[in-house]
Design an enzyme around this catalytic site. Structure first.
Site, PDB file in Angstrom:
ATOM      1  N   HIS A  26       0.862  -1.178   0.000  1.00  0.00           N
ATOM      2  CA  HIS A  26       0.000   0.000   0.000  1.00  0.00           C
ATOM      3  C   HIS A  26       0.898   1.227   0.000  1.00  0.00           C
ATOM      4  O   HIS A  26       1.640   1.465   0.964  1.00  0.00           O
ATOM      5  CB  HIS A  26      -0.929   0.010   1.205  1.00  0.00           C
ATOM      6  CG  HIS A  26      -2.083   0.954   1.057  1.00  0.00           C
ATOM      7  ND1 HIS A  26      -3.118   0.717   0.171  1.00  0.00           N
ATOM      8  CD2 HIS A  26      -2.368   2.120   1.664  1.00  0.00           C
ATOM      9  CE1 HIS A  26      -3.997   1.699   0.250  1.00  0.00           C
ATOM     10  NE2 HIS A  26      -3.558   2.576   1.141  1.00  0.00           N
ATOM     11  N   LYS A 171     -10.994   5.274  -3.657  1.00  0.00           N
ATOM     12  CA  LYS A 171     -10.130   6.423  -3.398  1.00  0.00           C
ATOM     13  C   LYS A 171      -8.741   6.110  -3.908  1.00  0.00           C
ATOM     14  O   LYS A 171      -8.167   5.072  -3.582  1.00  0.00           O
ATOM     15  CB  LYS A 171     -10.086   6.765  -1.913  1.00  0.00           C
ATOM     16  CG  LYS A 171      -9.331   8.063  -1.651  1.00  0.00           C
ATOM     17  CD  LYS A 171      -9.466   8.512  -0.214  1.00  0.00           C
ATOM     18  CE  LYS A 171      -8.423   7.890   0.674  1.00  0.00           C
ATOM     19  NZ  LYS A 171      -8.401   8.497   2.020  1.00  0.00           N
ATOM     20  N   LYS A 173      -4.763   7.187  -4.194  1.00  0.00           N
ATOM     21  CA  LYS A 173      -3.716   7.979  -3.567  1.00  0.00           C
ATOM     22  C   LYS A 173      -2.910   8.732  -4.623  1.00  0.00           C
ATOM     23  O   LYS A 173      -2.611   8.213  -5.703  1.00  0.00           O
ATOM     24  CB  LYS A 173      -2.781   7.077  -2.760  1.00  0.00           C
ATOM     25  CG  LYS A 173      -3.408   6.501  -1.502  1.00  0.00           C
ATOM     26  CD  LYS A 173      -3.629   7.576  -0.451  1.00  0.00           C
ATOM     27  CE  LYS A 173      -4.156   6.976   0.838  1.00  0.00           C
ATOM     28  NZ  LYS A 173      -4.365   8.022   1.874  1.00  0.00           N
ATOM     29  N   ASP A 202      -6.867  11.369  -2.994  1.00  0.00           N
ATOM     30  CA  ASP A 202      -6.314  11.856  -1.734  1.00  0.00           C
ATOM     31  C   ASP A 202      -4.858  12.232  -1.977  1.00  0.00           C
ATOM     32  O   ASP A 202      -4.036  11.385  -2.318  1.00  0.00           O
ATOM     33  CB  ASP A 202      -6.418  10.755  -0.672  1.00  0.00           C
ATOM     34  CG  ASP A 202      -5.868  11.199   0.680  1.00  0.00           C
ATOM     35  OD1 ASP A 202      -5.521  12.388   0.834  1.00  0.00           O
ATOM     36  OD2 ASP A 202      -5.796  10.346   1.588  1.00  0.00           O
ATOM     37  N   GLU A 228      -9.414  15.061  -1.661  1.00  0.00           N
ATOM     38  CA  GLU A 228      -9.128  15.077  -0.226  1.00  0.00           C
ATOM     39  C   GLU A 228      -7.779  15.717   0.058  1.00  0.00           C
ATOM     40  O   GLU A 228      -6.759  15.346  -0.526  1.00  0.00           O
ATOM     41  CB  GLU A 228      -9.143  13.643   0.322  1.00  0.00           C
ATOM     42  CG  GLU A 228      -8.880  13.554   1.813  1.00  0.00           C
ATOM     43  CD  GLU A 228      -9.011  12.135   2.346  1.00  0.00           C
ATOM     44  OE1 GLU A 228      -8.539  11.898   3.476  1.00  0.00           O
ATOM     45  OE2 GLU A 228      -9.580  11.274   1.646  1.00  0.00           O
ATOM     46  N   ASP A 253      -8.886  16.435   5.948  1.00  0.00           N
ATOM     47  CA  ASP A 253      -8.440  15.322   6.771  1.00  0.00           C
ATOM     48  C   ASP A 253      -7.329  15.792   7.699  1.00  0.00           C
ATOM     49  O   ASP A 253      -7.540  15.993   8.891  1.00  0.00           O
ATOM     50  CB  ASP A 253      -7.967  14.163   5.887  1.00  0.00           C
ATOM     51  CG  ASP A 253      -7.590  12.930   6.694  1.00  0.00           C
ATOM     52  OD1 ASP A 253      -7.800  12.921   7.918  1.00  0.00           O
ATOM     53  OD2 ASP A 253      -7.071  11.956   6.100  1.00  0.00           O
ATOM     54  N   LYS A 277     -11.350  10.565  11.831  1.00  0.00           N
ATOM     55  CA  LYS A 277     -10.668   9.335  12.213  1.00  0.00           C
ATOM     56  C   LYS A 277     -10.581   9.315  13.732  1.00  0.00           C
ATOM     57  O   LYS A 277      -9.988  10.225  14.327  1.00  0.00           O
ATOM     58  CB  LYS A 277      -9.265   9.272  11.598  1.00  0.00           C
ATOM     59  CG  LYS A 277      -9.254   9.176  10.086  1.00  0.00           C
ATOM     60  CD  LYS A 277      -7.841   9.255   9.540  1.00  0.00           C
ATOM     61  CE  LYS A 277      -7.841   9.185   8.021  1.00  0.00           C
ATOM     62  NZ  LYS A 277      -6.516   9.486   7.446  1.00  0.00           N
ATOM     63  N   GLU A 331     -14.460   4.821   4.841  1.00  0.00           N
ATOM     64  CA  GLU A 331     -13.331   4.164   4.198  1.00  0.00           C
ATOM     65  C   GLU A 331     -12.816   3.050   5.116  1.00  0.00           C
ATOM     66  O   GLU A 331     -11.632   2.748   5.151  1.00  0.00           O
ATOM     67  CB  GLU A 331     -12.225   5.201   3.944  1.00  0.00           C
ATOM     68  CG  GLU A 331     -11.133   4.761   2.994  1.00  0.00           C
ATOM     69  CD  GLU A 331     -10.002   5.790   2.940  1.00  0.00           C
ATOM     70  OE1 GLU A 331      -8.859   5.370   2.738  1.00  0.00           O
ATOM     71  OE2 GLU A 331     -10.275   6.992   3.115  1.00  0.00           O
TER      72      GLU A 331
END
Length: 382
Positions: A26, A171, A173, A202, A228, A253, A277, A331
């Protein structure tokens, strides 16, 4: 229900660091991970109840300034001695005392605060969401997040998930390569996926205002549904300018960590959507406060993730299902990214949604075999 005073008293606090392997790499803007470091905090009461909370940042201290290593030292050295002999139902008083003793360190405090709620709910034999006001929903939609990978890798993964029928929003990255090149990459993905899926991006706060003003309209034109956090978290005025400029929603965020941040975002109309979060704001009650501020201002909230295991994800899910203002989905896909989860009974994903578990506390229980297998022997990773 009346619980004997002694049963609610905290007897000991234990912390454990795990390294949980991922099914695939990731890639964030700054780091790539093949395993997620996780800090588990266990709060044991004299009555025999045990609560667990999770402290986790996505891939290390680059994102929030803390790491699982710093969380463990902070809890073991400062917070645990403060808790022992106190009652698990004194969450607000303990939170204030933790703040007097340790500044910031919201991820470490989250692990403790969630563990307190879990232990308290288990003492009462109630689901955790009852301590947050009860449920307003029993499931939440889940967006699947992909790393900053080449076009063909991203498209293949999206198509595979669409075929499986498990998710319909994704989403992507950004921020790991040159901005213009990144926009071309995303536009190519959007073209291939046109009409088949909802795509969001994002940027992990990697661009400046000028780059954002120049390039983000191209993403909107390409069919991206939401952007984002394009700029650093402290640059709220820049975020507000971008939000006013773009025809698609902007999500905050990194700019949202405290209730004061929430008020500032409202005052400047800096974002159309907020990503909450539990990990980054210090726990369930501060998350609930922030969601309420957003709801009062007419700003929908999205339940974000730091890629938690089933434990941290369950905590976020209870918050998302209890707080009326969490209306922009979630998410909360973290457990699906792990080779193995660390709970005895996995959370249930069905038709693109995550279902609220039943049972006392978090509704999930750490698997002692998995914890033993994945536990670090020392403070740092070999």
């Amino acid at each position: 229900m009346s619980i004997p005073h002694e049963d609610l008293v905290i007897d000991r606090v234990e912390t454990v660091i795990l390294d949980v392997p991922l099914r695939r790499l990731h890639r964030f803007a700054r780091v790539t991970m093949d395993a997620q470091p996780v800090l588990l905090a266990f709060v044991h009461t004299r009555g025999g109840a045990t609560g667990v909370g999770e402290g986790v940042v996505p891939g290390g201290p680059w994102w929030g300034g803390e790491s699982v290593e710093s969380m463990k030292v902070t809890i073991d050295t400062y917070l645990a001695p403060l808790l022992i002999g106190r009652r698990v139902d004194q969450v607000e008083a303990l939170w204030l005392d933790m703040g007097d003793l340790v500044a910031a360190n919201l991820y470490a405090k989250t692990a403790v605060e969630v563990a307190l709620h879990d232990a308290w709910a288990r003492c009462l034999d109630l689901p955790l969401h009852d301590l947050l006001g009860g449920v307003t929903r029993t499931s939440i939609d889940v967006t699947w997040a992909l790393g900053a990978e080449p076009v063909e890798v991203v498209v293949e993964e999206i198509q595979r998930i669409l075929t499986a029928g498990t998710h319909t929003s994704f989403k992507l990255k950004m921020g790991a390569v040159d901005p213009a090149e990144d926009v071309q990459r995303i536009a190519a993905i959007a073209e291939k996926m046109a009409g088949a899926a909802s795509l969001r991006v994002d940027l992990n706060a990697r661009w400046d205002l000028l780059t954002s003003r120049t390039l983000l309209p191209r993403l909107a034109h390409a069919g991206i549904d939401l952007v984002e956090q394009p700029v650093p978290g402290e640059q709220v005025e820049a975020l507000a300018e971008i939000n006013a400029m773009l025809p698609i929603p902007v999500m905050a965020d990194e700019s949202l960590r405290t209730p004061h941040d929430a008020l500032r975002l409202v005052r400047l109309r800096a974002a159309d959507v907020w990503s909450i979060k539990v990990t980054k704001v210090g726990g369930l009650r501060r998350a609930r406060d922030i969601v309420a501020i957003g709801a009062a201002a007419g700003i929908p909230v999205h339940a974000g993730t730091s890629i938690e295991t089933g434990i941290g994800t369950a905590a976020s899910l209870h918050l998302a299902c209890a707080a009326p203002g969490v209306t922009w989905g979630s998410e909360l896909f973290g457990p699906l990214l792990f080779v193995e989860d660390v709970v005895t009974t996995p959370l249930t994903y069905a038709d693109g949604s995550l279902q609220l578990p039943t049972g006392p506390g978090l509704g999930v229980t750490p698997d002692p075999d998995a914890v033993r297998e994945l536990r670090r022997t020392g403070l740092t990773r070999d």
